[in-house]
Design an enzyme around this catalytic site. Structure first.
Site, short mmCIF file in Angstrom:
data_model
loop_
_atom_site.label_atom_id
_atom_site.label_comp_id
_atom_site.label_asym_id
_atom_site.label_seq_id
_atom_site.Cartn_x
_atom_site.Cartn_y
_atom_site.Cartn_z
N LYS A 262 6.25 -5.42 2.48
CA LYS A 262 5.67 -6.61 3.23
C LYS A 262 6.41 -7.86 2.67
O LYS A 262 6.70 -8.72 3.42
CB LYS A 262 4.32 -7.07 2.44
CG LYS A 262 3.27 -6.03 2.54
CD LYS A 262 1.91 -5.85 2.06
CE LYS A 262 1.80 -6.10 0.40
NZ LYS A 262 2.28 -4.70 -0.04
N ARG B 47 10.84 -4.41 -12.04
CA ARG B 47 9.30 -5.00 -12.59
C ARG B 47 8.82 -3.91 -13.39
O ARG B 47 8.94 -2.56 -13.19
CB ARG B 47 8.56 -5.23 -11.39
CG ARG B 47 8.55 -6.67 -10.71
CD ARG B 47 8.01 -6.64 -9.40
NE ARG B 47 6.69 -6.11 -9.24
CZ ARG B 47 5.82 -6.05 -8.35
NH1 ARG B 47 6.43 -6.51 -7.08
NH2 ARG B 47 4.57 -5.86 -8.29
N ARG C 76 12.74 -0.23 -6.64
CA ARG C 76 13.04 -1.86 -6.39
C ARG C 76 13.68 -2.46 -7.29
O ARG C 76 13.75 -2.21 -8.68
CB ARG C 76 11.50 -2.03 -5.90
CG ARG C 76 11.41 -3.40 -5.95
CD ARG C 76 10.14 -4.20 -5.19
NE ARG C 76 9.05 -3.98 -5.97
CZ ARG C 76 7.82 -4.03 -5.38
NH1 ARG C 76 7.56 -4.37 -4.04
NH2 ARG C 76 6.67 -3.85 -6.20
N ARG D 292 -6.93 -8.57 -1.28
CA ARG D 292 -6.47 -7.36 -1.48
C ARG D 292 -8.05 -6.66 -1.61
O ARG D 292 -8.00 -5.16 -2.02
CB ARG D 292 -5.99 -7.44 -2.96
CG ARG D 292 -4.53 -7.04 -2.85
CD ARG D 292 -3.88 -7.21 -4.05
NE ARG D 292 -2.82 -6.34 -4.43
CZ ARG D 292 -1.40 -6.62 -4.39
NH1 ARG D 292 -1.25 -7.86 -3.87
NH2 ARG D 292 -0.52 -5.72 -4.73
P1 ADP Z 1 5.88 -4.77 -0.56
O1 ADP Z 1 6.17 -6.18 -0.76
O2 ADP Z 1 5.10 -4.48 0.19
O3 ADP Z 1 5.29 -4.29 -2.10
P2 ADP Z 1 8.94 -4.77 -0.81
O4 ADP Z 1 9.00 -5.43 0.57
O5 ADP Z 1 8.90 -5.22 -2.11
O6 ADP Z 1 7.12 -4.11 -0.52
O7 ADP Z 1 9.67 -3.37 -0.54
C1 ADP Z 1 9.51 -2.35 -1.46
C2 ADP Z 1 10.86 -1.81 -1.87
O8 ADP Z 1 11.23 -0.92 -0.62
C3 ADP Z 1 12.10 -2.85 -1.92
O9 ADP Z 1 12.99 -1.98 -2.88
C4 ADP Z 1 12.41 -2.93 -0.71
O10 ADP Z 1 14.04 -3.13 -0.80
C5 ADP Z 1 12.41 -1.29 -0.08
N1 ADP Z 1 12.15 -1.25 1.16
C6 ADP Z 1 11.41 -2.31 2.13
N2 ADP Z 1 11.43 -1.98 3.41
C7 ADP Z 1 11.93 -0.79 3.44
C8 ADP Z 1 12.28 0.16 4.60
N3 ADP Z 1 11.99 -0.08 5.84
N4 ADP Z 1 13.15 1.21 4.25
C9 ADP Z 1 13.37 1.45 3.19
N5 ADP Z 1 13.12 0.81 2.05
C10 ADP Z 1 12.47 -0.44 2.12
P1 ADP Z 2 3.08 -4.99 -4.71
O1 ADP Z 2 4.57 -4.69 -4.73
O2 ADP Z 2 2.06 -4.07 -4.94
O3 ADP Z 2 2.72 -5.67 -3.17
P2 ADP Z 2 2.45 -7.73 -5.81
O4 ADP Z 2 3.51 -8.45 -6.23
O5 ADP Z 2 1.64 -8.18 -4.56
O6 ADP Z 2 2.58 -6.06 -5.75
O7 ADP Z 2 1.30 -7.67 -6.84
C1 ADP Z 2 1.47 -7.52 -8.20
C2 ADP Z 2 0.22 -7.30 -8.97
O8 ADP Z 2 -0.25 -8.73 -9.13
C3 ADP Z 2 -0.85 -6.50 -8.70
O9 ADP Z 2 -0.71 -4.99 -8.86
C4 ADP Z 2 -1.98 -7.25 -9.01
O10 ADP Z 2 -2.29 -6.85 -10.40
C5 ADP Z 2 -1.53 -8.64 -9.07
N1 ADP Z 2 -2.19 -9.38 -7.58
C6 ADP Z 2 -1.31 -9.63 -6.67
N2 ADP Z 2 -2.09 -10.17 -5.48
C7 ADP Z 2 -3.55 -9.96 -5.86
C8 ADP Z 2 -4.76 -10.19 -5.51
N3 ADP Z 2 -4.67 -10.65 -4.19
N4 ADP Z 2 -5.61 -9.91 -6.04
C9 ADP Z 2 -5.66 -9.04 -7.24
N5 ADP Z 2 -4.53 -8.89 -7.81
C10 ADP Z 2 -3.39 -9.32 -7.46
#
Ligand code: ADP
Ligand code: ADP
Ligand code: ZN
Length: 217
Positions: free
Chosen positions: A13, A160, A127, A88
């Site tokens: 995302k 993280r 990541r 969420r």
């Molecule tokens: P989210 O925001 O949904 O948690 P991220 O955008 O942070 O996900 O992506 C999670 C990890 O996977 C990051 O280390 C990112 O660089 C990697 N990543 C994102 N998209 C892809 C993909 N299509 N293929 C492989 N790795 C990816």
């Molecule tokens: P992800 O890589 O899982 O998409 P985020 O950075 O979006 O991670 O979220 C990290 C943490 O922040 C979650 O595990 C949760 O504890 C908190 N968090 C983020 N967004 C929300 C939400 N909309 N509702 C509740 N907790 C949240």
């Protein structure tokens, strides 16, 4: 244009949002980034959120709904925004509909990025995130040009704490139980677009941007 990016942790995302905000000139609202910034600066909000985040659990709905309500009324969001990581829970989605309704707005699209669980674990544990601008990298799949240095701003990359294997497993379970029901919620509203996220970053991006340009769900 108001867009929600929906999908499990690690779906990509944040990676896709980084590109979308540039192309479509949208503001970016990532509740995870906002909460981590609050922890870093030691605010009351950060102190309240910290324990939940460290355990991989969700921060209470009232807190995140409050953050998003405030952020949506900022002037830069008037031209449109991407919500990443919110809503969420179904309760958060209901609150969002109410908040937007009060503002005379509604969601245009929910982009659901679907990825297999095994792949999510590999993505999350590899990541790396920029301390300064929150840009996302992956040690193998999306490495920075210089090791541990952000391409965008030169900031230092870090892992993280909640990207450790055990917390990742907890977060995936929380996703299945509390967030996955949103797929049907938005299917019911007829605004969801399902994207196969088990592919290259550029390929996924091309499909999402095409879906937003044609406006078809
Ligand atoms: P989210 O925001 O949904 O948690 P991220 O955008 O942070 O996900 O992506 C999670 C990890 O996977 C990051 O280390 C990112 O660089 C990697 N990543 C994102 N998209 C892809 C993909 N299509 N293929 C492989 N790795 C990816
Ligand atoms: P992800 O890589 O899982 O998409 P985020 O950075 O979006 O991670 O979220 C990290 C943490 O922040 C979650 O595990 C949760 O504890 C908190 N968090 C983020 N967004 C929300 C939400 N909309 N509702 C509740 N907790 C949240
Ligand atoms: Zn950076």
């Amino acid at each position: 244009m108001l867009i929600v990016l929906l999908g499990p942790p690690g779906a990509g995302k944040g990676t896709q949002a980084e590109r979308l905000v540039k192309q479509f000139h949208l503001s970016y609202i990532a509740t995870g980034d906002i909460l981590r910034a609050a922890i870093k600066s030691g605010t009351a909000l950060g102190q309240e959120a910290r324990g939940y985040m460290e355990r991989g659990q969700l921060v209470p709905d009232e807190i995140v709904v409050g953050i998003v309500r405030e952020r949506l009324s900022d002037p830069d969001c008037a031209g449109g925004a991407i919500l990443d990581g919110f809503p969420r829970t179904v309760a958060q989605a209901n609150s969002l509909d109410r908040v937007l309704g009060d503002m005379g707005k509604k969601l245009d699209r929910v982009i659901y990025i679907e990825v297999e669980e095994e792949e999510l674990v590999t993505r999350l544990t590899g990541r790396r995130v920029c301390r300064d601008c929150a840009a996302n990298y992956h040690i193998k799949f999306n490495p920075p040009k210089v090791r541990n240095v952000c391409d965008q701003c030169g900031g230092e990359l870090y892992q993280r704490e909640d990207d450790s294997l055990s917390t990742v497993q907890e977060r995936l379970q929380v996703y299945r139980e509390q967030t996955a029901p949103l797929i049907d919620y938005y299917r019911g509203q007829g605004i969801i677009v399902v994207i196969d996220g088990n592919r290259e970053i550029d390929e996924i991006y091309a499909e999402i941007s095409a879906a937003l340009e044609t406006g078809s769900a």
